[in-house]
Design a protein around this motif. Structure first.
Motif, PDB file in Angstrom:
ATOM      1  N   VAL A 154       0.846  -1.190   0.000  1.00  0.00           N
ATOM      2  CA  VAL A 154       0.000   0.000   0.000  1.00  0.00           C
ATOM      3  C   VAL A 154       0.882   1.241   0.000  1.00  0.00           C
ATOM      4  CG1 VAL A 154      -1.760   1.277   1.266  1.00  0.00           C
ATOM      5  CG2 VAL A 154      -1.820  -1.224   1.225  1.00  0.00           C
ATOM      6  N   SER A 159      -3.470   4.008  -3.090  1.00  0.00           N
ATOM      7  CA  SER A 159      -4.565   4.299  -2.167  1.00  0.00           C
ATOM      8  C   SER A 159      -5.467   5.396  -2.730  1.00  0.00           C
ATOM      9  CB  SER A 159      -4.014   4.732  -0.806  1.00  0.00           C
ATOM     10  OG  SER A 159      -3.272   3.695  -0.211  1.00  0.00           O
ATOM     11  N   HIS A 163      -9.477   5.277  -4.103  1.00  0.00           N
ATOM     12  CA  HIS A 163     -10.471   6.241  -3.640  1.00  0.00           C
ATOM     13  C   HIS A 163     -11.196   6.883  -4.823  1.00  0.00           C
ATOM     14  CE1 HIS A 163     -12.502   9.054  -1.132  1.00  0.00           C
ATOM     15  NE2 HIS A 163     -11.742  10.108  -1.431  1.00  0.00           N
TER      16      HIS A 163
END
Length: 246
Positions: A154, A159, A163
């Protein structure tokens, strides 16, 4: 490659200190590239040499070897090792040669000097056997990855992309806009870099494991060319598209 160095392989003892990962992935430069699973080894200063060569059915330790199912390779084709903060490779008297960035390291059946290798270098073992049409008669083309382990976990980029993709699929997005969603001013999935058109709702998309997004119809030729191997056009990250999903 860089000029040859006189660095010698370390003694064959158990290494100590932090690990230094090395990953060898298929170099997808043509339709004749031999497909193989990407291999990764963690090496410490002073660890035994990593051997590179042809796969055999004979039992033995495989943790210090990269083996390929290609009949044009020698069993003991080349060796790589880590020493004093750098990686090195040498040809170990192979008949058809080891190539570093398209330059042969030594004449036939002659051991080469150690040569430094770095992230992104291209290695080739032997040359294609012109009399054979099966994949096992193809040479091994691979790319070296050093220090890229951060991409497998990650990070802020993937990330943020996740989103944004969730925002694309939300009901409010579908009802209010057909423009590309760009939540972060610095990182965005706004455009497909192949056609330069927006990535937005109601489109078939392909999301690479590195989190770069493309229109499926734009990326499809690359997906089919080397399937199941895939090399991202943006960051050159290699992925096996048939690998198990954790």
């Amino acid at each position: 490659p860089s000029s040859a160095t006189t660095a010698q392989p370390p003694p064959q003892i158990q290494g100590t200190g932090p690990t230094h990962p090395i990953r060898l992935i298929p170099h997808l430069d043509s339709t004749r590239s031999l497909h193989f699973e990407a291999g990764c080894r963690d090496v410490r200063q002073g660890d035994p040499l990593l051997r590179i060569g042809r796969f055999t059915e004979q039992p033995g330790n495989t943790s210090n070897k990269f083996a390929f199912k290609s009949k044009v390779d020698s069993r003991g084709h080349a060796e790589v090792w880590f020493d004093a903060g750098a990686w090195y490779i040498k040809d170990t008297k192979s008949s058809s040669g080891t190539f570093l960035n398209h330059i042969r390291l030594s004449p036939p059946s002659t051991e080469s000097r150690p040569h430094p290798i770095k992230d992104g270098d291209v290695l080739q073992l032997d040359v294609d056997y012109q009399g054979g049409t099966e994949e096992i008669y193809r040479c091994v083309n691979m790319r070296v990855e050093l220090g890229r382990e951060w991409k497998t976990g990650v990070n802020p980029f993937n990330s943020n992309v996740l989103h944004q993709l969730r925002a694309l699929s939300s009901p409010s997005t579908k009802l209010t806009t057909k423009k590309a969603v760009a939540i972060s001013p610095n990182i965005s999935v706004a455009d497909c870099v192949i056609c330069l058109c927006a990535v937005t709702v109601c489109q078939a998309l392909f999301i690479a494991p590195c989190s770069h997004a493309y229109h499926y119809k734009c990326i499809r030729p690359l997906l089919q060319m080397h399937h199941p191997g895939f090399s991202c056009p943006i960051c050159r990250t290699f992925a096996d598209l048939e690998a198990d999903v954790d």
